[in-house]
Motif scaffolding. Structure first.
Motif, PDB file in Angstrom:
ATOM      1  N   ALA A  66       0.812  -1.226   0.000  1.00 17.33           N
ATOM      2  CA  ALA A  66       0.000   0.000   0.000  1.00 17.33           C
ATOM      3  C   ALA A  66       0.843   1.272   0.000  1.00 17.33           C
ATOM      4  O   ALA A  66       0.284   2.362   0.002  1.00 17.33           O
ATOM      5  CB  ALA A  66      -0.920  -0.005   1.216  1.00 17.33           C
ATOM      6  N   HIS A  67       2.170   1.129  -0.005  1.00 20.43           N
ATOM      7  CA  HIS A  67       3.061   2.292   0.126  1.00 20.43           C
ATOM      8  C   HIS A  67       2.702   3.083   1.388  1.00 20.43           C
ATOM      9  O   HIS A  67       2.757   4.314   1.393  1.00 20.43           O
ATOM     10  CB  HIS A  67       2.982   3.212  -1.094  1.00 20.43           C
ATOM     11  N   ASP A  68       2.338   2.382   2.437  1.00 20.90           N
ATOM     12  CA  ASP A  68       1.866   3.006   3.679  1.00 20.90           C
ATOM     13  C   ASP A  68       3.044   3.241   4.636  1.00 20.90           C
ATOM     14  O   ASP A  68       3.310   2.454   5.537  1.00 20.90           O
ATOM     15  CB  ASP A  68       0.810   2.123   4.335  1.00 20.90           C
ATOM     16  N   TYR A  69       3.740   4.353   4.423  1.00 25.26           N
ATOM     17  CA  TYR A  69       4.936   4.626   5.230  1.00 25.26           C
ATOM     18  C   TYR A  69       4.601   4.954   6.676  1.00 25.26           C
ATOM     19  O   TYR A  69       5.431   4.756   7.554  1.00 25.26           O
ATOM     20  CB  TYR A  69       5.814   5.701   4.594  1.00 25.26           C
ATOM     21  N   VAL A  70       3.392   5.395   6.961  1.00 21.92           N
ATOM     22  CA  VAL A  70       2.997   5.612   8.356  1.00 21.92           C
ATOM     23  C   VAL A  70       2.919   4.260   9.067  1.00 21.92           C
ATOM     24  O   VAL A  70       3.458   4.090  10.165  1.00 21.92           O
ATOM     25  CB  VAL A  70       1.663   6.379   8.455  1.00 21.92           C
ATOM     26  N   GLU A  74       5.139   2.669  12.150  1.00 22.78           N
ATOM     27  CA  GLU A  74       4.529   2.033  13.327  1.00 22.78           C
ATOM     28  C   GLU A  74       5.087   0.631  13.556  1.00 22.78           C
ATOM     29  O   GLU A  74       5.235   0.196  14.696  1.00 22.78           O
ATOM     30  CB  GLU A  74       3.011   1.938  13.162  1.00 22.78           C
ATOM     31  N   LEU A  75       5.385  -0.069  12.471  1.00 24.55           N
ATOM     32  CA  LEU A  75       5.918  -1.424  12.571  1.00 24.55           C
ATOM     33  C   LEU A  75       7.400  -1.450  12.928  1.00 24.55           C
ATOM     34  O   LEU A  75       7.949  -2.521  13.164  1.00 24.55           O
ATOM     35  CB  LEU A  75       5.689  -2.176  11.256  1.00 24.55           C
ATOM     36  N   GLY A  76       8.035  -0.298  12.937  1.00 25.22           N
ATOM     37  CA  GLY A  76       9.442  -0.238  13.332  1.00 25.22           C
ATOM     38  C   GLY A  76      10.422  -0.122  12.193  1.00 25.22           C
ATOM     39  O   GLY A  76      11.628  -0.259  12.402  1.00 25.22           O
ATOM     40  N   ALA A  77       9.932   0.125  10.963  1.00 21.23           N
ATOM     41  CA  ALA A  77      10.858   0.364   9.861  1.00 21.23           C
ATOM     42  C   ALA A  77      11.670   1.612  10.173  1.00 21.23           C
ATOM     43  O   ALA A  77      11.157   2.578  10.744  1.00 21.23           O
ATOM     44  CB  ALA A  77      10.094   0.543   8.555  1.00 21.23           C
ATOM     45  N   HIS A  78      12.918   1.590   9.784  1.00 15.45           N
ATOM     46  CA  HIS A  78      13.778   2.735  10.060  1.00 15.45           C
ATOM     47  C   HIS A  78      13.280   3.936   9.260  1.00 15.45           C
ATOM     48  O   HIS A  78      13.095   3.852   8.040  1.00 15.45           O
ATOM     49  CB  HIS A  78      15.224   2.415   9.692  1.00 15.45           C
ATOM     50  N   PRO A  79      13.046   5.079   9.913  1.00 14.63           N
ATOM     51  CA  PRO A  79      12.468   6.223   9.204  1.00 14.63           C
ATOM     52  C   PRO A  79      13.356   6.772   8.088  1.00 14.63           C
ATOM     53  O   PRO A  79      12.843   7.255   7.089  1.00 14.63           O
ATOM     54  CB  PRO A  79      12.244   7.259  10.307  1.00 14.63           C
ATOM     55  N   PHE A  80      14.674   6.688   8.226  1.00 17.19           N
ATOM     56  CA  PHE A  80      15.539   7.177   7.159  1.00 17.19           C
ATOM     57  C   PHE A  80      15.425   6.292   5.925  1.00 17.19           C
ATOM     58  O   PHE A  80      15.350   6.787   4.800  1.00 17.19           O
ATOM     59  CB  PHE A  80      16.996   7.265   7.631  1.00 17.19           C
ATOM     60  N   LEU A  81      15.396   4.986   6.118  1.00 19.57           N
ATOM     61  CA  LEU A  81      15.265   4.081   4.978  1.00 19.57           C
ATOM     62  C   LEU A  81      13.916   4.257   4.290  1.00 19.57           C
ATOM     63  O   LEU A  81      13.828   4.245   3.068  1.00 19.57           O
ATOM     64  CB  LEU A  81      15.436   2.629   5.433  1.00 19.57           C
ATOM     65  N   THR A  82      12.877   4.424   5.084  1.00 22.06           N
ATOM     66  CA  THR A  82      11.547   4.643   4.515  1.00 22.06           C
ATOM     67  C   THR A  82      11.511   5.950   3.738  1.00 22.06           C
ATOM     68  O   THR A  82      11.045   6.000   2.597  1.00 22.06           O
ATOM     69  CB  THR A  82      10.484   4.662   5.634  1.00 22.06           C
ATOM     70  N   LEU A  83      12.015   7.001   4.346  1.00 23.65           N
ATOM     71  CA  LEU A  83      11.985   8.317   3.701  1.00 23.65           C
ATOM     72  C   LEU A  83      12.761   8.318   2.389  1.00 23.65           C
ATOM     73  O   LEU A  83      12.268   8.813   1.375  1.00 23.65           O
ATOM     74  CB  LEU A  83      12.537   9.383   4.652  1.00 23.65           C
ATOM     75  N   THR A  84      13.957   7.748   2.368  1.00 25.60           N
ATOM     76  CA  THR A  84      14.758   7.820   1.142  1.00 25.60           C
ATOM     77  C   THR A  84      14.120   7.037   0.001  1.00 25.60           C
ATOM     78  O   THR A  84      14.120   7.505  -1.137  1.00 25.60           O
ATOM     79  CB  THR A  84      16.208   7.357   1.374  1.00 25.60           C
ATOM     80  N   LEU A  85      13.557   5.864   0.288  1.00 30.07           N
ATOM     81  CA  LEU A  85      12.897   5.108  -0.774  1.00 30.07           C
ATOM     82  C   LEU A  85      11.672   5.854  -1.291  1.00 30.07           C
ATOM     83  O   LEU A  85      11.465   5.974  -2.498  1.00 30.07           O
ATOM     84  CB  LEU A  85      12.499   3.714  -0.290  1.00 30.07           C
ATOM     85  N   PHE A  86      10.871   6.390  -0.391  1.00 31.48           N
ATOM     86  CA  PHE A  86       9.644   7.049  -0.828  1.00 31.48           C
ATOM     87  C   PHE A  86       9.920   8.395  -1.495  1.00 31.48           C
ATOM     88  O   PHE A  86       9.153   8.813  -2.364  1.00 31.48           O
ATOM     89  CB  PHE A  86       8.654   7.131   0.331  1.00 31.48           C
ATOM     90  N   ILE A  87      11.015   9.059  -1.147  1.00 32.75           N
ATOM     91  CA  ILE A  87      11.420  10.250  -1.901  1.00 32.75           C
ATOM     92  C   ILE A  87      11.730   9.839  -3.337  1.00 32.75           C
ATOM     93  O   ILE A  87      11.274  10.477  -4.291  1.00 32.75           O
ATOM     94  CB  ILE A  87      12.635  10.944  -1.259  1.00 32.75           C
TER      95      ILE A  87
END
Length: 120
Positions: A66-70, A74-87
Protein backbone atom coordinates in the motif's frame (compact mmCIF):
# COMPACT_ATOMS: atom_id res chain seq x y z
CA UNK A 1 7.58 -9.68 12.39
CA UNK A 2 11.08 -9.03 11.10
CA UNK A 3 12.21 -5.42 11.24
CA UNK A 4 15.46 -6.66 9.72
CA UNK A 5 13.66 -7.96 6.63
CA UNK A 6 11.51 -4.85 6.36
CA UNK A 7 14.57 -2.60 6.50
CA UNK A 8 16.45 -4.89 4.10
CA UNK A 9 13.65 -4.45 1.55
CA UNK A 10 13.70 -0.67 1.92
CA UNK A 11 17.51 -0.58 1.69
CA UNK A 12 17.91 -2.85 -1.33
CA UNK A 13 15.02 -1.47 -3.38
CA UNK A 14 16.12 2.13 -2.78
CA UNK A 15 19.59 1.38 -4.18
CA UNK A 16 18.33 0.14 -7.54
CA UNK A 17 16.56 2.73 -9.74
CA UNK A 18 14.85 -0.01 -11.76
CA UNK A 19 13.47 -1.60 -8.59
CA UNK A 20 12.28 1.80 -7.35
CA UNK A 21 10.28 2.20 -10.56
CA UNK A 22 9.00 -1.34 -10.39
CA UNK A 23 7.92 -0.84 -6.78
CA UNK A 24 6.20 2.44 -7.67
CA UNK A 25 4.26 0.93 -10.57
CA UNK A 26 3.60 -2.61 -9.30
CA UNK A 27 4.04 -2.72 -5.53
CA UNK A 28 2.27 -6.07 -4.99
CA UNK A 29 4.24 -7.80 -7.73
CA UNK A 30 7.52 -6.24 -6.62
CA UNK A 31 7.04 -7.19 -2.97
CA UNK A 32 6.07 -10.77 -3.91
CA UNK A 33 9.04 -11.10 -6.30
CA UNK A 34 11.48 -9.60 -3.80
CA UNK A 35 10.25 -11.81 -0.99
CA UNK A 36 10.59 -14.95 -3.15
CA UNK A 37 13.87 -14.07 -4.85
CA UNK A 38 15.82 -11.67 -2.64
CA UNK A 39 14.60 -11.84 0.95
CA UNK A 40 16.81 -14.76 1.89
CA UNK A 41 19.95 -13.63 0.09
CA UNK A 42 22.61 -12.37 2.41
CA UNK A 43 23.33 -8.65 2.13
CA UNK A 44 26.53 -7.82 0.27
CA UNK A 45 27.26 -11.51 -0.28
CA UNK A 46 27.79 -12.65 -3.85
CA UNK A 47 28.74 -16.27 -3.19
CA UNK A 48 25.29 -17.81 -3.43
CA UNK A 49 24.88 -18.23 0.30
CA UNK A 50 21.35 -17.67 1.58
CA UNK A 51 19.06 -18.27 4.50
CA UNK A 52 15.74 -20.07 4.09
CA UNK A 53 13.37 -18.77 6.73
CA UNK A 54 12.84 -15.03 6.23
CA UNK A 55 9.39 -13.85 5.13
CA UNK A 56 7.17 -10.83 5.71
CA UNK A 57 4.15 -11.16 7.93
CA UNK A 58 0.81 -9.91 6.61
CA UNK A 59 0.90 -6.41 8.18
CA UNK A 60 4.41 -5.78 6.82
CA UNK A 61 3.56 -7.10 3.37
CA UNK A 62 0.34 -5.09 3.13
CA UNK A 63 2.01 -1.87 4.34
CA UNK A 64 4.69 -2.29 1.67
CA UNK A 65 2.11 -3.04 -1.01
CA UNK A 66 0.00 0.00 0.00
CA UNK A 67 3.06 2.29 0.13
CA UNK A 68 1.87 3.01 3.68
CA UNK A 69 4.94 4.63 5.23
CA UNK A 70 3.00 5.61 8.36
CA UNK A 71 2.20 1.95 9.03
CA UNK A 72 5.78 0.98 8.19
CA UNK A 73 6.98 3.49 10.80
CA UNK A 74 4.53 2.03 13.33
CA UNK A 75 5.92 -1.42 12.57
CA UNK A 76 9.44 -0.24 13.33
CA UNK A 77 10.86 0.36 9.86
CA UNK A 78 13.78 2.74 10.06
CA UNK A 79 12.47 6.22 9.20
CA UNK A 80 15.54 7.18 7.16
CA UNK A 81 15.27 4.08 4.98
CA UNK A 82 11.55 4.64 4.52
CA UNK A 83 11.99 8.32 3.70
CA UNK A 84 14.76 7.82 1.14
CA UNK A 85 12.90 5.11 -0.77
CA UNK A 86 9.64 7.05 -0.83
CA UNK A 87 11.42 10.25 -1.90
CA UNK A 88 12.88 8.31 -4.84
CA UNK A 89 9.47 6.91 -5.74
CA UNK A 90 7.14 9.84 -5.08
CA UNK A 91 8.93 13.20 -4.88
CA UNK A 92 8.19 13.76 -8.57
CA UNK A 93 4.45 13.76 -7.80
CA UNK A 94 4.77 16.99 -5.80
CA UNK A 95 5.02 20.37 -7.48
CA UNK A 96 6.70 22.27 -4.66
CA UNK A 97 10.30 21.67 -3.57
CA UNK A 98 10.54 19.15 -0.73
CA UNK A 99 6.86 18.38 -1.30
CA UNK A 100 7.08 14.72 -0.38
CA UNK A 101 9.24 15.41 2.68
CA UNK A 102 6.65 17.89 3.93
CA UNK A 103 3.84 15.37 3.37
CA UNK A 104 5.88 12.68 5.18
CA UNK A 105 6.41 14.97 8.17
CA UNK A 106 2.75 15.97 8.22
CA UNK A 107 1.51 12.36 8.13
CA UNK A 108 3.92 11.34 10.92
CA UNK A 109 3.38 14.39 13.13
CA UNK A 110 1.01 12.54 15.46
CA UNK A 111 3.91 10.45 16.78
CA UNK A 112 5.61 11.66 19.91
CA UNK A 113 8.61 10.38 21.81
CA UNK A 114 9.40 7.67 22.39
CA UNK A 115 9.10 6.66 18.76
CA UNK A 116 8.52 3.03 17.83
CA UNK A 117 11.59 0.90 18.39
CA UNK A 118 13.69 0.70 15.21
CA UNK A 119 16.32 -1.69 16.59
CA UNK A 120 16.72 -4.85 14.52
Amino acid sequence: MSKYLLNKFLYTVDRDPELVERYREDPRGTVAWWEAERANQLLNCHTGEASTWLAFDDPEREALVAHDYVKLFELGAHPFLTLTLFIAAFERDHAEPLGFQKEYALRLQHFSLPYPDIAT
